[in-house]
Design an enzyme around this catalytic site. Sequence first.
Site, PDB file in Angstrom:
ATOM      1  N   SER A 222       0.937  -1.112   0.090  1.00 14.53           N
ATOM      2  CA  SER A 222       0.140   0.069   0.133  1.00 14.53           C
ATOM      3  C   SER A 222       0.847   0.989  -0.038  1.00 14.53           C
ATOM      4  O   SER A 222       1.908   1.332  -0.878  1.00 14.53           O
ATOM      5  CB  SER A 222      -0.929  -0.036   1.192  1.00 14.53           C
TER       6      SER A 222
ATOM      7  N   ASP B 136      -9.173  -6.306  -4.666  1.00 12.96           N
ATOM      8  CA  ASP B 136      -8.628  -4.989  -3.844  1.00 12.96           C
ATOM      9  C   ASP B 136      -8.830  -4.095  -4.907  1.00 12.96           C
ATOM     10  O   ASP B 136      -8.387  -3.774  -6.188  1.00 12.96           O
ATOM     11  CB  ASP B 136      -7.029  -5.136  -3.832  1.00 12.96           C
TER      12      ASP B 136
ATOM     13  N   HIS C 158      -7.872  -5.080  -0.205  1.00 15.29           N
ATOM     14  CA  HIS C 158      -6.830  -4.618   0.126  1.00 15.29           C
ATOM     15  C   HIS C 158      -6.155  -5.281   1.253  1.00 15.29           C
ATOM     16  O   HIS C 158      -4.848  -5.263   1.398  1.00 15.29           O
ATOM     17  CB  HIS C 158      -7.079  -2.847   0.213  1.00 15.29           C
ATOM     18  N   ASP C 159      -6.826  -5.864   2.399  1.00 10.41           N
ATOM     19  CA  ASP C 159      -6.161  -6.393   3.457  1.00 10.41           C
ATOM     20  C   ASP C 159      -5.299  -7.394   3.255  1.00 10.41           C
ATOM     21  O   ASP C 159      -4.806  -7.842   4.073  1.00 10.41           O
ATOM     22  CB  ASP C 159      -7.456  -6.704   4.392  1.00 10.41           C
TER      23      ASP C 159
END
Lengths: 381, 381
Positions: B154, B319, B352-353
């Site tokens: 990220s 994501d 995204h996690d």
Amino acid sequence: MNANGSVGAVVAQTMRFDSPLVLTSGASLDDYSLVYETYGELNAQRDNAVLVCHALNASHHVAGHYSDRPRELGWWDNMVGPGKPVDTDRFFVIGVNNIGSCFGSTGPGSIDPRTGEPYGPDFPVVTVEDWVHAQARLADCLGIERFAAVMGGSLGGMQALAWAQLYPARVAHAVVIASAAKLTTQNIAFNEVARRAIINDPDFHGGRFYRHGVVPRRGLEVARMIGHITYLSDDAMAAKFGRNLRNEGYSFSFGVDFEIESYLRYQGEKFASYFDANTYLLITRALDYFDPARATGGRLDEALAPVTADFLVVSFTTDWRFAPARSREIVEALLSAKRHVSYAEIQAAHGHDAFLLADPQYHGIVRGYFERIARRIGRGS
Amino acid sequence: MNANGSVGAVVAQTMRFDSPLVLTSGASLDDYSLVYETYGELNAQRDNAVLVCHALNASHHVAGHYSDRPRELGWWDNMVGPGKPVDTDRFFVIGVNNIGSCFGSTGPGSIDPRTGEPYGPDFPVVTVEDWVHAQARLADCLGIERFAAVMGGSLGGMQALAWAQLYPARVAHAVVIASAAKLTTQNIAFNEVARRAIINDPDFHGGRFYRHGVVPRRGLEVARMIGHITYLSDDAMAAKFGRNLRNEGYSFSFGVDFEIESYLRYQGEKFASYFDANTYLLITRALDYFDPARATGGRLDEALAPVTADFLVVSFTTDWRFAPARSREIVEALLSAKRHVSYAEIQAAHGHDAFLLADPQYHGIVRGYFERIARRIGRGS
């Protein structure tokens, strides 16, 4: 027919109801008013009426303008009018404001007769089904036994779906646009964040801000900004704003650097200047709660078994708030329940907002559908 | 090697810098501290160092635990440790907390030597590039001329990319996971809403809340709730929470009805209890501003022309915050600039996690990449 295809100047009307409306929650409204507008003429057979249901921040003002505000067109003026897809030369169209709203029908800003103060947080939590029952009473008063069509986009589409389920004998056609049979988890999550932003605002005062002479403006702004992000597609937002800056370079501050920031702040401030915070809570909760298949263990086809209406279902490819997959769930349930359904998935760039725009393919499909309906009306059938 | 594959008990260290750091904005920090941790041993050739850069709410505490808090593992403990994908039996791994943070390095909660009060809103707006320059000074002090790898997910991936561009001679490999060469319009929009929620909170006091003994808890809660929605995929959220209710039926209130509401509120409250509001503003702004191709008229391949590092780029199919398409932009620019790049798009449900989770395929790819790196180290090459 008006030369420019508009219904022209319109006047909102009010219908008052004195018998209690028992709500899904078990609470009841002892008396209430509905504000509505009509366009076109009800025919002798009374079979050309079309009910237009509104979504989150809209109202009964569907088409035309008020004589003192000629530039404020109704929210679906591109759809409803003489010669338009829902042709008011053929149909008698009704726009109605729902209870709980802040645009004239009885809502949290109205005076609670029990206290002499605005209802505020004491206004009962209402559901899509409650709105439909209230609308049915309005139809009774207007002498409309059966609608040629009930239609709406988004939350309005949920009302059209509920009408077909709850009053099958009173709906010939249901037009469900950019909608869903229930919100997704993500939808509920966004609603919850918007509500927290409002409830957290100290100016909300537990919903009794009216008596403090303030408005939870900051909470409403944040709620609306979140909404706007979800109404637009990622691509549409990128195409419209990109990473464009307001000024030459970065400000190295938390002010407005990017055009998108300016747009969102403007939309938030505008919304906070006219929308009621309690209404926002109520309407997002009605969205969350809508789930006709809840009573049938998740089987939407079983829930829709009472339906007799024909359906037009429309979705938009870039709508991620009410994605095409959600519309297809409705279509599949109707087909499984052996109902007639037409379905169109429109290639459109504008996300959820597309249902309010005049895309030629989209409007062509709605026009064609209403032309088919028009051929069956006025014959007493 | 620790039996359970953990680096075990670790101790955070602090490095103080007395010469001014001139920032992208033109402002400068006269002196500042960086908190960091190290795992494994720097080899004699000093060529086995790996720098791990953190994302929004993480820190220098990448792996292991503090002796007095044995259950609080570092945020990437599943990735970094003996026998893990980034193997601390082979690599000397450094986790560093960035300036502007609230976990020990100089930030808005630190005392401004000019006033004797916390910096608050006077802490300068910092950029990804500023962080990289500050980290480079730490590397100088640690005697690391060239990193075997700089890695991050990220916002951490943005730092790895910036390292490879700004210090090509000092980065052998860059590992960029779930990242992007710039935020999309929608990303910026979500950041702006989160910032407005914080700034609008009366307890923010223009960023000087420290002196009032309060924290803009409500704004931080809303900001974090928005964040969590965007970290999870729509499908993962539906699979985990669906429309599950906390109790039997609807409450007909604005309390917690749905499990997702409970989850978001819990996450929001937890975050507000430990995270600094000014840091949240700073870090989201650094995300917004990062755009290495801005100086080359949008040509990312031209911007990356100085790069000499080999790259591993990883993205995750679900994501939507840092979508695979954003990673592919980096890959294409690197290929166009004739650099070596490996790319993996991992089928993963968690949005995204996913970059923080121990997906076997994902970890296998990172492990394989670091094994290749390991074969080249310790030979003085």
